[in-house]
Design an enzyme around this catalytic site. Structure first.
Site, PDB file in Angstrom:
ATOM      1  N   CYS A  90      45.230  35.706  24.949  1.00 45.18           N
ATOM      2  CA  CYS A  90      45.912  37.423  24.610  1.00 45.18           C
ATOM      3  C   CYS A  90      46.013  36.854  23.477  1.00 45.18           C
ATOM      4  O   CYS A  90      46.913  36.461  22.386  1.00 45.18           O
ATOM      5  CB  CYS A  90      46.976  37.148  25.305  1.00 45.18           C
ATOM      6  SG  CYS A  90      47.763  38.859  25.023  1.00 45.18           S
ATOM      7  N   CYS A  93      50.231  37.169  22.470  1.00 44.68           N
ATOM      8  CA  CYS A  93      50.830  36.340  22.211  1.00 44.68           C
ATOM      9  C   CYS A  93      50.931  35.356  21.462  1.00 44.68           C
ATOM     10  O   CYS A  93      49.741  34.945  20.354  1.00 44.68           O
ATOM     11  CB  CYS A  93      50.691  34.765  24.005  1.00 44.68           C
ATOM     12  SG  CYS A  93      50.322  35.880  25.293  1.00 44.68           S
ATOM     13  N   HIS A 156      54.399  37.308  27.791  1.00 46.35           N
ATOM     14  CA  HIS A 156      53.139  37.729  28.102  1.00 46.35           C
ATOM     15  C   HIS A 156      53.254  38.150  29.235  1.00 46.35           C
ATOM     16  O   HIS A 156      52.934  39.387  30.062  1.00 46.35           O
ATOM     17  CB  HIS A 156      52.548  36.985  28.676  1.00 46.35           C
ATOM     18  CG  HIS A 156      50.779  37.183  28.599  1.00 46.35           C
ATOM     19  ND1 HIS A 156      49.370  38.030  27.774  1.00 46.35           N
ATOM     20  CD2 HIS A 156      50.006  37.130  29.910  1.00 46.35           C
ATOM     21  CE1 HIS A 156      48.841  38.018  28.836  1.00 46.35           C
ATOM     22  NE2 HIS A 156      49.186  38.163  29.858  1.00 46.35           N
ATOM     23  N   ASN A 196      51.739  52.490  26.684  1.00 48.07           N
ATOM     24  CA  ASN A 196      51.005  53.300  27.563  1.00 48.07           C
ATOM     25  C   ASN A 196      51.378  51.453  28.589  1.00 48.07           C
ATOM     26  O   ASN A 196      51.178  50.323  28.363  1.00 48.07           O
ATOM     27  CB  ASN A 196      49.242  52.547  27.350  1.00 48.07           C
ATOM     28  CG  ASN A 196      48.636  54.103  26.581  1.00 48.07           C
ATOM     29  OD1 ASN A 196      49.635  54.837  27.015  1.00 48.07           O
ATOM     30  ND2 ASN A 196      48.082  53.961  26.014  1.00 48.07           N
ATOM     31  N   HIS A 207      49.993  42.409  27.834  1.00 40.21           N
ATOM     32  CA  HIS A 207      51.006  41.902  26.964  1.00 40.21           C
ATOM     33  C   HIS A 207      51.974  43.107  26.812  1.00 40.21           C
ATOM     34  O   HIS A 207      51.091  44.246  26.630  1.00 40.21           O
ATOM     35  CB  HIS A 207      50.675  41.527  25.501  1.00 40.21           C
ATOM     36  CG  HIS A 207      51.804  40.137  25.187  1.00 40.21           C
ATOM     37  ND1 HIS A 207      51.777  38.727  25.785  1.00 40.21           N
ATOM     38  CD2 HIS A 207      52.957  40.471  24.526  1.00 40.21           C
ATOM     39  CE1 HIS A 207      52.839  38.310  24.525  1.00 40.21           C
ATOM     40  NE2 HIS A 207      53.655  39.904  24.325  1.00 40.21           N
ATOM     41  N   HIS A 209      52.951  45.676  24.691  1.00 40.23           N
ATOM     42  CA  HIS A 209      52.942  46.191  23.669  1.00 40.23           C
ATOM     43  C   HIS A 209      52.896  47.708  23.982  1.00 40.23           C
ATOM     44  O   HIS A 209      52.898  48.428  25.139  1.00 40.23           O
ATOM     45  CB  HIS A 209      52.233  45.589  23.007  1.00 40.23           C
ATOM     46  CG  HIS A 209      51.231  45.925  24.347  1.00 40.23           C
ATOM     47  ND1 HIS A 209      50.020  45.651  25.108  1.00 40.23           N
ATOM     48  CD2 HIS A 209      49.937  47.119  22.997  1.00 40.23           C
ATOM     49  CE1 HIS A 209      49.197  46.619  24.458  1.00 40.23           C
ATOM     50  NE2 HIS A 209      48.867  47.277  23.505  1.00 40.23           N
ATOM     51  N   GLN A 211      52.654  51.267  20.610  1.00 42.93           N
ATOM     52  CA  GLN A 211      51.276  51.763  19.367  1.00 42.93           C
ATOM     53  C   GLN A 211      52.200  52.925  18.506  1.00 42.93           C
ATOM     54  O   GLN A 211      53.059  53.166  19.741  1.00 42.93           O
ATOM     55  CB  GLN A 211      50.818  52.166  20.223  1.00 42.93           C
ATOM     56  CG  GLN A 211      49.505  51.216  20.562  1.00 42.93           C
ATOM     57  CD  GLN A 211      47.930  51.819  21.240  1.00 42.93           C
ATOM     58  OE1 GLN A 211      47.064  51.994  20.005  1.00 42.93           O
ATOM     59  NE2 GLN A 211      47.827  51.843  22.315  1.00 42.93           N
TER      60      GLN A 211
END
Length: 421
Positions: A90, A93, A156, A196, A207, A209, A211
């Site tokens: 990933c 991470c 994660h 999303n 992971h 997250h 944007q």
């Protein structure tokens, strides 16, 4: 490889665990990386990115649809972006045990960095894509702007709903700090923070997250809302968002009512389960929230996310009371999109900051796909009544619910007016 340049300073926010600190550094290809920490950051924030990366050059463009007036971004280079890597590869991470990622530090609280495969990048005057001229039907310009990734946690296997209130508040501080910085960039008209979650949404990295897009145009949905607000002001002399919030606070679609925030399912919801979260005091963007509003947001938002995760259970498992982790049923996590709607730069007078949270799941084993009327004509059809969706969300309260009070089904009554802007 560029030298790492690090600057640490307060991010002008403070949560229950102390001041938010911003540490700015660079990745190997020159992209900016920002760590957000509570209190004094650890020494690991100065670790250099040792990957042999070539500097990326902006290459996207935006083209105007002459039929709708909407801008469309063309970013063909994104076909090469990372897609569903295994957990031990990933890129979000921390860099540990000899494996190098987008985050050079061995651990982090919240990290924000420029996307390696951005839809928008660069500034006016330095972008290689030229502005089209001459043909009004073929209008295009450079895809200037910026796309950033916001990593909510180094864990994660977690999700935003797993964060505690202080970490959720730290994410809010990061969103706010980046909104202020990106709004001031040349060529940026609107800043859009979003998350999303779930493969069903199309997420390519598991992971936790989100944007942030710094856009060189005003998005179509925002433009329509601004137009409706202007019409409402001309017809009534009042603000559309304030009137809407006042009406929803006494409606059967109310989900949560806090001292500073209100969550409701909109009257004309387009998605099976869709909630709009508004501060009770109208503000145009995240930078205008008060300390009290920021403090309550974390509690209210985490409550909403956990309610979404309590909506669906495996229909093959035995029935039991909803919202209990030990009821014998397998939870089916809701894929969702969480979208901050903020005023475009210079158009703050009538707009109201709000967060839109919705899932494409309509039952535990059925998804809402955009059909021909929706994809082709943008005419949505919802097979879950908004009042039923609100009732189910009220009933899906987490076992250890935050201090905010779940709203009962209210009886609509006249109001004295909406929140003040």
């Amino acid at each position: 490889m560029p030298a790492t340049v690090t600057a640490t300073d307060p991010a002008d926010q403070a949560g229950p665990a102390g001041t938010t600190t911003r540490t700015v550094t660079e990745l190997a290809d020159g992209r900016e990386l920002i760590y957000y920490d509570r209190g004094t950051p650890p020494a690991g924030r100065t670790v250099a990115d040792r990957r042999p990366l070539d500097a990326a050059a902006p290459s996207s463009e935006v083209r105007l649809d002459p039929l709708t007036g909407a801008w469309v971004t063309i970013a063909a280079h994104r076909q090469a972006r990372t897609y569903h890597p295994p957990a031990d590869e990933c890129p979000l991470c921390p860099s540990r045990d000899g494996r190098l990622s987008e985050i050079p530090a061995a651990d982090y609280q919240v990290a924000v960095f420029e996307n390696r495969f951005p839809s928008l990048a660069g500034e006016p005057g330095s972008h290689p894509v030229p502005v089209s001229a001459g043909d009004p039907l073929l209008s295009s310009r450079p895809g200037v702007g910026r796309c950033e990734v916001v990593c909510f946690t180094s864990d994660h296997d977690a999700s935003f709903a797993d964060l505690d209130e202080d970490r959720a508040r730290l994410v809010l501080d990061a969103w706010t700090d980046r909104t202020a910085a990106l709004s001031a960039r040349p060529g940026v008209e609107q800043v859009y923070c979003f998350e999303n979650r779930g493969a069903e949404i199309g997420v390519t990295l598991a992971h936790p997250h989100g944007q942030i897009y710094a856009l060189p145009f005003t998005t179509p949905r925002t433009a329509r809302m601004l137009d409706r607000a202007a019409r409402h002001r001309a017809a009534t002399g009042r603000n559309l968002f304030e009137d809407l919030l006042a009406a929803e606070r006494t409606s059967p679609r109310l989900v949560l009512a806090g001292e500073h925030w209100t969550a409701f399912v909109p009257f004309a919801a387009r998605w099976p389960y869709e909630v709009h979260l508004h501060p009770n005091r109208r503000v145009p963007d995240l930078t205008r929230l008060s300390e009290a509003e920021r403090a309550e947001f974390a509690r209210i938002y985490l409550d909403l996310l956990r309610r979404f995760d309590n909506l669906f259970t495996d229909p093959a498992d035995p029935a039991a009371p909803a919202g209990r982790p030990d009821d014998g049923r397998r939870r089916v996590r809701a894929p969702y999109i969480a979208a901050w709607h903020q005023a475009p730069v210079g158009q703050e007078a009538e707009f109201a900051l709000h967060l839109q949270l919705f899932t494409v799941r309509r039952t535990a084993d059925k998804l809402k796909y955009l059909a021909g009327t929706e994809s082709g004509m943008e005419a949505f059809m919802n097979d879950v009544a908004p009042e039923d969706a609100a009732r189910r969300l009220r009933e899906a309260a987490p076992v250890q619910a935050p201090a905010s009070t779940p709203a009962p089904t209210p009886t609509p009554t006249p109001t004295d007016g909406g929140p003040q802007g």
